[in-house]
Design a protein around this motif. Structure first.
Motif, PDB file in Angstrom:
ATOM      1  N   UNK A  54       0.791  -1.222   0.000  1.00 41.22           N
ATOM      2  CA  UNK A  54       0.000   0.000   0.000  1.00 41.22           C
ATOM      3  C   UNK A  54       0.828   1.279   0.000  1.00 41.22           C
ATOM      4  N   UNK A  55       2.137   1.150   0.247  1.00 43.06           N
ATOM      5  CA  UNK A  55       2.970   2.349   0.335  1.00 43.06           C
ATOM      6  C   UNK A  55       2.863   3.175  -0.945  1.00 43.06           C
ATOM      7  N   UNK A  56       2.496   4.444  -0.777  1.00 39.17           N
ATOM      8  CA  UNK A  56       2.455   5.421  -1.874  1.00 39.17           C
ATOM      9  C   UNK A  56       1.577   4.975  -3.036  1.00 39.17           C
ATOM     10  N   UNK A  57       0.522   4.198  -2.764  1.00 38.58           N
ATOM     11  CA  UNK A  57      -0.377   3.795  -3.854  1.00 38.58           C
ATOM     12  C   UNK A  57      -1.785   4.297  -3.566  1.00 38.58           C
ATOM     13  N   UNK A  58      -2.570   3.521  -2.841  1.00 33.35           N
ATOM     14  CA  UNK A  58      -3.965   3.864  -2.610  1.00 33.35           C
ATOM     15  C   UNK A  58      -4.190   4.381  -1.192  1.00 33.35           C
ATOM     16  N   UNK A  59      -5.029   5.415  -1.025  1.00 32.55           N
ATOM     17  CA  UNK A  59      -5.444   5.800   0.325  1.00 32.55           C
ATOM     18  C   UNK A  59      -6.119   4.599   0.988  1.00 32.55           C
ATOM     19  N   UNK A  60      -5.714   4.316   2.218  1.00 34.39           N
ATOM     20  CA  UNK A  60      -6.166   3.090   2.878  1.00 34.39           C
ATOM     21  C   UNK A  60      -6.467   3.342   4.344  1.00 34.39           C
ATOM     22  N   UNK A  61      -7.479   2.648   4.843  1.00 33.57           N
ATOM     23  CA  UNK A  61      -7.770   2.599   6.278  1.00 33.57           C
ATOM     24  C   UNK A  61      -7.817   1.130   6.670  1.00 33.57           C
ATOM     25  N   UNK A  62      -7.095   0.788   7.729  1.00 30.87           N
ATOM     26  CA  UNK A  62      -7.081  -0.580   8.231  1.00 30.87           C
ATOM     27  C   UNK A  62      -8.127  -0.748   9.329  1.00 30.87           C
ATOM     28  N   UNK A  63      -8.707  -1.931   9.405  1.00 27.26           N
ATOM     29  CA  UNK A  63      -9.677  -2.263  10.445  1.00 27.26           C
ATOM     30  C   UNK A  63      -9.121  -3.424  11.249  1.00 27.26           C
ATOM     31  N   UNK A  64      -9.037  -3.236  12.571  1.00 28.94           N
ATOM     32  CA  UNK A  64      -8.558  -4.284  13.487  1.00 28.94           C
ATOM     33  C   UNK A  64      -7.200  -4.835  13.065  1.00 28.94           C
ATOM     34  N   UNK A  65      -6.276  -3.942  12.796  1.00 30.86           N
ATOM     35  CA  UNK A  65      -4.923  -4.345  12.425  1.00 30.86           C
ATOM     36  C   UNK A  65      -4.004  -4.203  13.631  1.00 30.86           C
ATOM     37  N   UNK A  66      -3.027  -5.090  13.723  1.00 29.71           N
ATOM     38  CA  UNK A  66      -2.114  -5.079  14.866  1.00 29.71           C
ATOM     39  C   UNK A  66      -1.214  -3.851  14.852  1.00 29.71           C
ATOM     40  N   UNK A  67      -0.727  -3.482  13.695  1.00 27.14           N
ATOM     41  CA  UNK A  67       0.175  -2.342  13.575  1.00 27.14           C
ATOM     42  C   UNK A  67      -0.363  -1.397  12.521  1.00 27.14           C
ATOM     43  N   UNK A  68      -0.319  -0.115  12.820  1.00 26.54           N
ATOM     44  CA  UNK A  68      -0.723   0.898  11.848  1.00 26.54           C
ATOM     45  C   UNK A  68       0.218   2.078  11.993  1.00 26.54           C
ATOM     46  N   UNK A  69       0.143   2.990  11.030  1.00 24.52           N
ATOM     47  CA  UNK A  69       1.025   4.148  11.058  1.00 24.52           C
ATOM     48  C   UNK A  69       0.209   5.385  10.740  1.00 24.52           C
ATOM     49  N   UNK A  70       0.856   6.534  10.845  1.00 27.26           N
ATOM     50  CA  UNK A  70       0.174   7.777  10.494  1.00 27.26           C
ATOM     51  C   UNK A  70      -0.221   7.768   9.026  1.00 27.26           C
ATOM     52  N   UNK A  71       0.595   7.095   8.177  1.00 27.56           N
ATOM     53  CA  UNK A  71       0.307   7.037   6.752  1.00 27.56           C
ATOM     54  C   UNK A  71      -0.876   6.112   6.463  1.00 27.56           C
ATOM     55  N   UNK A  72      -1.047   5.096   7.299  1.00 31.34           N
ATOM     56  CA  UNK A  72      -2.142   4.153   7.118  1.00 31.34           C
ATOM     57  C   UNK A  72      -2.919   4.055   8.430  1.00 31.34           C
ATOM     58  N   UNK A  73      -3.872   4.950   8.652  1.00 35.64           N
ATOM     59  CA  UNK A  73      -4.613   4.959   9.910  1.00 35.64           C
ATOM     60  C   UNK A  73      -5.482   3.713  10.050  1.00 35.64           C
ATOM     61  N   UNK A  74      -5.870   3.433  11.286  1.00 35.60           N
ATOM     62  CA  UNK A  74      -6.674   2.239  11.536  1.00 35.60           C
ATOM     63  C   UNK A  74      -7.767   2.525  12.541  1.00 35.60           C
ATOM     64  N   UNK A  75      -8.747   1.656  12.547  1.00 36.75           N
ATOM     65  CA  UNK A  75      -9.851   1.714  13.497  1.00 36.75           C
ATOM     66  C   UNK A  75      -9.971   0.333  14.120  1.00 36.75           C
ATOM     67  N   UNK A  76      -9.885   0.274  15.442  1.00 40.88           N
ATOM     68  CA  UNK A  76      -9.879  -1.012  16.128  1.00 40.88           C
ATOM     69  C   UNK A  76     -11.013  -1.128  17.138  1.00 40.88           C
ATOM     70  N   UNK A  77     -11.286  -2.350  17.532  1.00 47.99           N
ATOM     71  CA  UNK A  77     -12.211  -2.661  18.620  1.00 47.99           C
ATOM     72  C   UNK A  77     -11.376  -2.936  19.861  1.00 47.99           C
ATOM     73  N   UNK A  78     -11.841  -2.498  21.015  1.00 48.82           N
ATOM     74  CA  UNK A  78     -11.134  -2.756  22.274  1.00 48.82           C
ATOM     75  C   UNK A  78     -11.428  -4.193  22.709  1.00 48.82           C
ATOM     76  N   UNK A  79     -10.808  -5.143  22.010  1.00 47.85           N
ATOM     77  CA  UNK A  79     -11.030  -6.557  22.294  1.00 47.85           C
ATOM     78  C   UNK A  79     -10.546  -6.947  23.686  1.00 47.85           C
ATOM     79  N   UNK A  80      -9.416  -6.397  24.088  1.00 38.84           N
ATOM     80  CA  UNK A  80      -8.838  -6.695  25.405  1.00 38.84           C
ATOM     81  C   UNK A  80      -9.787  -6.247  26.524  1.00 38.84           C
ATOM     82  N   UNK A  81     -10.241  -4.998  26.454  1.00 38.76           N
ATOM     83  CA  UNK A  81     -11.141  -4.492  27.478  1.00 38.76           C
ATOM     84  C   UNK A  81     -12.465  -5.220  27.482  1.00 38.76           C
TER      85      UNK A  81
END
Length: 352
Positions: free
Chosen positions: A136-163
């Motif tokens: 995905x680097x420098x190609x398509x705008x992307x949003x990750x869902x429930x990903x272990x690692x994310x960055x400022x370039x590829x933001x993510x939205x997670x569920x608080x599974x632990x809590x």
């Protein structure tokens, strides 16, 4: 004679640019103006020419959605939430799956190139994270869902599974259960590992010295049923079973009831997600509710904010237009699950 965008603008008393922004789903149009433009376009039966629209805007008017699987109510609810936001902005969806095989994810991502304007990728598998970053680097705008690692370039939205897992164990302990088994999900799955971690830490905190009781699972009904049958065959049984998702909880519930146990009198059964079916089984399933459709909708709004960043103030902006940005693309606050107590997880001896 065919109706043009200029005809719509003239009838709605707005600029051609305003009609274009409205029909392309941009957020910087006042709601009353947006409704007026859409009503006029509908009355005139105006339909943008898809090919010309894509050429002029360099957009496909399509969002890509890549999921680990398409089977089950969780994924259908997630896509429903994404689709609601897409339809509000007159966009289409292209949905693909890598069938629970992390190594196939790269192929699914590559197949989206040139066909979509941006991607929503649900990637809970740890092994797939590096591949995602490379693809995905420098190609398509992307949003990750429930990903272990994310960055400022590829933001993510997670569920608080632990809590959420901790909250379920707290409920079971408060309900009088002391031997609590856990049906885990796939070992390389981030969601499953966070729920297992929550179970383990809550058990150690609330019941010091109590042994962990972990059974293997795959996030499907069959593995939940296998876990239930294993408990039926055991010389000793737990007071309660907490499954890492509702599909396994339902499979386990079926197996235990078929084996002659009464739920919750003999053993409590609880899950995680609150899929629509959870409230319609007997006994109805106690679970941690994740607003799955809202998870999809929020992720879609984050992606649209990346595709349509708030423009600078335009001196030629028509009257009534204003800035109405979508949800900012950032590392969003995780969705916090809600405990839903139903019959299957009631207190020992009855009661909530």
């Amino acid at each position: 004679m065919s109706v043009t965008i200029k005809d719509v603008a003239r009838a709605a008393q707005v600029s051609v640019a305003t009609v274009s922004r409205t029909l392309n789903g941009h957020g910087n149009v006042a709601e009353d103006v947006r409704r007026r433009v859409l009503a006029v376009a509908n009355d005139l039966r105006y339909t943008p020419h898809a090919a010309a629209r894509s050429l002029s805007s360099r957009r496909t008017q399509t969002l890509g959605v890549v999921l680990p699987d398409l089977h089950g109510e969780f994924f259908s609810e997630l896509v429903r939430g994404v689709d609601q936001v897409a339809r509000e902005h007159r966009l289409h969806l292209l949905v693909s799956s890598y069938h629970g095989q992390p190594e196939e994810q790269v192929s699914a991502l590559r197949a989206m190139r040139g066909r979509v304007d941006g991607l929503l990728v649900m990637s809970p598998y740890a092994a797939a994270q590096v591949s995602i970053a490379e693809e995905l680097a420098a190609t398509l705008p992307t949003v990750l869902i429930n990903a272990q690692d994310a960055s400022a370039e590829t933001p993510s939205l997670n569920v608080d599974n632990y809590g959420g897992a901790q909250a379920m164990v707290e409920h079971l302990v408060a309900a009088g259960h002391r031997r609590i088994a856990f049906i885990a999900g796939p070992e390389d799955n981030f969601d499953a590992n966070e729920r297992l971690r929550g179970y383990r830490e809550a058990l150690a905190r609330l019941l010091p010295g109590a042994p962990e009781w972990v059974l293997p699972g795959r996030f499907d009904e069959a593995s939940g049923n296998a876990a239930g049958n294993a408990l039926l065959a055991a010389s000793e049984r737990p007071d309660a079973v907490f499954a890492a998702n509702d599909m396994m909880a339902l499979g386990c519930l079926f197996g235990l009831v078929q084996g002659g146990l009464r739920v919750p009198d003999d053993i409590a059964v609880t899950g995680f997600d609150d899929i629509p079916l959870a409230r319609y089984v007997h006994p109805a399933l106690t679970t941690m509710r994740v607003n799955i459709a809202e998870l999809g909708a929020r992720a879609a709004r984050m992606l649209l904010a990346r595709l349509n960043p708030e423009p600078a103030a335009d001196a030629a902006q028509a009257p009534g237009e204003h800035s109405n940005p979508l949800e900012k693309p950032r590392q969003s606050e995780p969705l916090r699950p809600e405990l839903i107590v139903r019959e299957s997880g009631l207190r020992r001896g009855g009661g909530a």
